[in-house]
Write a protein that holds these residues in place. Structure first.
Motif, PDB file in Angstrom:
ATOM      1  N   ASN A  43       0.833  -1.186   0.000  1.00 33.76           N
ATOM      2  CA  ASN A  43       0.000   0.000   0.000  1.00 33.76           C
ATOM      3  C   ASN A  43       0.881   1.255   0.000  1.00 33.76           C
ATOM      4  OD1 ASN A  43      -2.609  -1.207   0.129  1.00 33.76           O
ATOM      5  ND2 ASN A  43      -2.424  -1.458   2.322  1.00 33.76           N
ATOM      6  N   VAL A  44       0.528   2.212  -0.839  1.00 36.68           N
ATOM      7  CA  VAL A  44       1.335   3.416  -1.011  1.00 36.68           C
ATOM      8  C   VAL A  44       0.629   4.613  -0.370  1.00 36.68           C
ATOM      9  CG1 VAL A  44       2.324   5.013  -2.698  1.00 36.68           C
ATOM     10  CG2 VAL A  44       2.373   2.556  -3.124  1.00 36.68           C
ATOM     11  N   ILE A  45       1.407   5.368   0.395  1.00 36.67           N
ATOM     12  CA  ILE A  45       0.938   6.617   0.989  1.00 36.67           C
ATOM     13  C   ILE A  45       1.969   7.681   0.645  1.00 36.67           C
ATOM     14  CG2 ILE A  45       0.455   7.841   3.150  1.00 36.67           C
ATOM     15  CD1 ILE A  45      -0.472   5.115   4.278  1.00 36.67           C
ATOM     16  N   VAL A  46       1.502   8.789   0.098  1.00 43.04           N
ATOM     17  CA  VAL A  46       2.373   9.909  -0.238  1.00 43.04           C
ATOM     18  C   VAL A  46       2.070  11.025   0.746  1.00 43.04           C
ATOM     19  CG1 VAL A  46       3.108  11.530  -2.029  1.00 43.04           C
ATOM     20  CG2 VAL A  46       2.304   9.234  -2.681  1.00 43.04           C
ATOM     21  N   VAL A  47       3.082  11.436   1.496  1.00 43.68           N
ATOM     22  CA  VAL A  47       2.903  12.499   2.479  1.00 43.68           C
ATOM     23  C   VAL A  47       3.356  13.810   1.851  1.00 43.68           C
ATOM     24  CG1 VAL A  47       3.455  13.338   4.792  1.00 43.68           C
ATOM     25  CG2 VAL A  47       3.279  10.864   4.372  1.00 43.68           C
ATOM     26  N   GLN A  48       2.391  14.694   1.682  1.00 45.10           N
ATOM     27  CA  GLN A  48       2.666  16.006   1.103  1.00 45.10           C
ATOM     28  C   GLN A  48       3.165  16.946   2.198  1.00 45.10           C
ATOM     29  OE1 GLN A  48       2.346  16.837  -2.114  1.00 45.10           O
ATOM     30  NE2 GLN A  48       1.411  14.936  -2.789  1.00 45.10           N
ATOM     31  N   PRO A  49       4.108  17.830   1.882  1.00 47.10           N
ATOM     32  CA  PRO A  49       4.540  18.800   2.888  1.00 47.10           C
ATOM     33  C   PRO A  49       3.461  19.853   3.138  1.00 47.10           C
ATOM     34  CG  PRO A  49       5.691  19.162   0.809  1.00 47.10           C
ATOM     35  CD  PRO A  49       4.857  17.930   0.632  1.00 47.10           C
ATOM     36  N   SER A  50       3.454  20.380   4.339  1.00 46.43           N
ATOM     37  CA  SER A  50       2.563  21.487   4.686  1.00 46.43           C
ATOM     38  C   SER A  50       3.094  22.749   4.009  1.00 46.43           C
ATOM     39  CB  SER A  50       2.562  21.690   6.201  1.00 46.43           C
ATOM     40  OG  SER A  50       3.864  22.072   6.625  1.00 46.43           O
ATOM     41  N   GLY A  57      11.373  23.984   1.346  1.00 49.64           N
ATOM     42  CA  GLY A  57      11.890  23.246   0.197  1.00 49.64           C
ATOM     43  C   GLY A  57      11.565  21.767   0.170  1.00 49.64           C
ATOM     44  N   ALA A  58      10.674  21.325   1.054  1.00 47.69           N
ATOM     45  CA  ALA A  58      10.341  19.900   1.122  1.00 47.69           C
ATOM     46  C   ALA A  58       9.551  19.453  -0.098  1.00 47.69           C
ATOM     47  CB  ALA A  58       9.549  19.600   2.388  1.00 47.69           C
ATOM     48  N   ARG A  59       9.712  18.216  -0.435  1.00 45.44           N
ATOM     49  CA  ARG A  59       8.990  17.553  -1.517  1.00 45.44           C
ATOM     50  C   ARG A  59       8.141  16.444  -0.908  1.00 45.44           C
ATOM     51  NH1 ARG A  59       8.549  19.777  -5.866  1.00 45.44           N
ATOM     52  NH2 ARG A  59       8.551  17.839  -7.013  1.00 45.44           N
ATOM     53  N   PRO A  60       7.167  15.935  -1.648  1.00 48.17           N
ATOM     54  CA  PRO A  60       6.376  14.808  -1.136  1.00 48.17           C
ATOM     55  C   PRO A  60       7.266  13.604  -0.827  1.00 48.17           C
ATOM     56  CG  PRO A  60       5.355  15.753  -3.081  1.00 48.17           C
ATOM     57  CD  PRO A  60       6.718  16.387  -2.956  1.00 48.17           C
ATOM     58  N   VAL A  61       6.888  12.864   0.190  1.00 48.18           N
ATOM     59  CA  VAL A  61       7.612  11.656   0.579  1.00 48.18           C
ATOM     60  C   VAL A  61       6.718  10.463   0.261  1.00 48.18           C
ATOM     61  CG1 VAL A  61       8.616  10.361   2.494  1.00 48.18           C
ATOM     62  CG2 VAL A  61       8.904  12.851   2.375  1.00 48.18           C
ATOM     63  N   TRP A  62       7.242   9.566  -0.563  1.00 49.76           N
ATOM     64  CA  TRP A  62       6.503   8.372  -0.969  1.00 49.76           C
ATOM     65  C   TRP A  62       6.877   7.232  -0.034  1.00 49.76           C
ATOM     66  CZ3 TRP A  62       3.853   7.451  -5.917  1.00 49.76           C
ATOM     67  CH2 TRP A  62       3.607   8.639  -6.617  1.00 49.76           C
ATOM     68  N   LEU A  63       5.855   6.603   0.531  1.00 49.87           N
ATOM     69  CA  LEU A  63       6.028   5.477   1.438  1.00 49.87           C
ATOM     70  C   LEU A  63       5.312   4.274   0.848  1.00 49.87           C
ATOM     71  CD1 LEU A  63       5.177   7.466   4.678  1.00 49.87           C
ATOM     72  CD2 LEU A  63       7.458   6.827   3.903  1.00 49.87           C
ATOM     73  N   ASP A  91      13.433   7.361  11.683  1.00 43.82           N
ATOM     74  CA  ASP A  91      14.247   6.278  11.113  1.00 43.82           C
ATOM     75  C   ASP A  91      13.394   5.114  10.647  1.00 43.82           C
ATOM     76  OD1 ASP A  91      16.559   7.729  11.541  1.00 43.82           O
ATOM     77  OD2 ASP A  91      17.070   6.684  13.414  1.00 43.82           O
ATOM     78  N   ILE A  92      12.360   4.760  11.423  1.00 42.70           N
ATOM     79  CA  ILE A  92      11.532   3.614  11.051  1.00 42.70           C
ATOM     80  C   ILE A  92      10.823   3.852   9.727  1.00 42.70           C
ATOM     81  CG2 ILE A  92       9.484   4.323  12.365  1.00 42.70           C
ATOM     82  CD1 ILE A  92      10.806   0.728  12.053  1.00 42.70           C
ATOM     83  N   LEU A  93      10.392   5.084   9.464  1.00 41.10           N
ATOM     84  CA  LEU A  93       9.709   5.370   8.196  1.00 41.10           C
ATOM     85  C   LEU A  93      10.682   5.403   7.028  1.00 41.10           C
ATOM     86  CD1 LEU A  93       6.943   7.959   9.114  1.00 41.10           C
ATOM     87  CD2 LEU A  93       6.727   5.500   8.695  1.00 41.10           C
ATOM     88  N   ASP A  94      11.947   5.626   7.313  1.00 45.05           N
ATOM     89  CA  ASP A  94      12.942   5.593   6.241  1.00 45.05           C
ATOM     90  C   ASP A  94      12.946   4.224   5.560  1.00 45.05           C
ATOM     91  OD1 ASP A  94      14.968   6.950   4.755  1.00 45.05           O
ATOM     92  OD2 ASP A  94      16.453   5.699   5.787  1.00 45.05           O
ATOM     93  N   LEU A  95      12.564   3.194   6.289  1.00 46.75           N
ATOM     94  CA  LEU A  95      12.503   1.841   5.716  1.00 46.75           C
ATOM     95  C   LEU A  95      11.412   1.720   4.654  1.00 46.75           C
ATOM     96  CD1 LEU A  95      12.836  -0.208   9.019  1.00 46.75           C
ATOM     97  CD2 LEU A  95      14.633   0.242   7.325  1.00 46.75           C
ATOM     98  N   TYR A  96      10.429   2.611   4.677  1.00 46.10           N
ATOM     99  CA  TYR A  96       9.295   2.556   3.758  1.00 46.10           C
ATOM    100  C   TYR A  96       9.438   3.498   2.566  1.00 46.10           C
ATOM    101  CZ  TYR A  96       6.951   0.096   7.576  1.00 46.10           C
ATOM    102  OH  TYR A  96       6.610  -0.803   8.550  1.00 46.10           O
ATOM    103  N   THR A  97      10.404   4.408   2.611  1.00 44.97           N
ATOM    104  CA  THR A  97      10.503   5.406   1.543  1.00 44.97           C
ATOM    105  C   THR A  97      11.011   4.775   0.248  1.00 44.97           C
ATOM    106  OG1 THR A  97      12.735   6.100   2.145  1.00 44.97           O
ATOM    107  CG2 THR A  97      10.909   7.323   3.131  1.00 44.97           C
ATOM    108  N   PHE A  98      10.531   5.323  -0.847  1.00 43.57           N
ATOM    109  CA  PHE A  98      11.030   4.934  -2.158  1.00 43.57           C
ATOM    110  C   PHE A  98      10.856   6.112  -3.103  1.00 43.57           C
ATOM    111  CE2 PHE A  98       6.555   4.040  -2.546  1.00 43.57           C
ATOM    112  CZ  PHE A  98       6.239   4.240  -3.884  1.00 43.57           C
ATOM    113  N   THR A  99      11.600   6.074  -4.184  1.00 48.14           N
ATOM    114  CA  THR A  99      11.496   7.102  -5.207  1.00 48.14           C
ATOM    115  C   THR A  99      10.639   6.552  -6.328  1.00 48.14           C
ATOM    116  OG1 THR A  99      13.680   7.945  -4.640  1.00 48.14           O
ATOM    117  CG2 THR A  99      12.794   8.575  -6.797  1.00 48.14           C
ATOM    118  N   PRO A 100       9.524   7.204  -6.617  1.00 49.04           N
ATOM    119  CA  PRO A 100       8.667   6.686  -7.690  1.00 49.04           C
ATOM    120  C   PRO A 100       9.335   6.868  -9.037  1.00 49.04           C
ATOM    121  CG  PRO A 100       7.883   8.819  -6.968  1.00 49.04           C
ATOM    122  CD  PRO A 100       9.010   8.441  -6.037  1.00 49.04           C
TER     123      PRO A 100
END
Length: 107
Positions: A43-50, A57-63, A91-100
């Motif tokens: 399951n993919v969740i994309v967290v958009q910056p506020s 300068g943040a970009r969306p983070v794909w999990l 750190d735990i969420l870093d395990l879920y990140t990927f670049t689309p």
């Protein structure tokens, strides 16, 4: 959050998809999307910056492979802390990140 052909479906077993969606919706703004073309990460969740995160300068983070309640809670906690550009990625969420993959023109 992706909820289409693979994400949010019985193709990803052992996940209460409705409960995951409801939990996120109860805590943070959620936009449900059709297929994001990264089915191997369901399951993919994309967290958009506020707004503050975008200003920093943040970009969306794909999990991807967000398939357990603990990961969902970690996302909620991070978003409450400010999310991308405001709060460091746990750190735990870093395990879920990927670049689309880049989409082709016209896709």
């Amino acid at each position: 959050m992706c909820r289409d052909c693979c994400c949010g479906s019985s193709k990803v077993t052992g996940v209460d998809h409705a409960a995951q969606t409801a939990r996120l919706r109860a805590e943070v703004p959620v936009r449900v999307s059709e297929c994001l073309d990264v089915c191997e990460q369901a399951n993919v969740i994309v967290v958009q910056p506020s707004a503050a995160g975008r200003s920093a300068g943040a970009r969306p983070v794909w999990l991807g492979l967000v398939n357990d309640a603990d990961a969902t809670e970690d996302i909620v906690t991070w978003v409450h802390a400010g999310g991308p550009g405001v709060a460091p990625l746990p750190d735990i969420l870093d395990l879920y990140t990927f670049t689309p993959p880049r989409r082709r023109a016209g896709s």
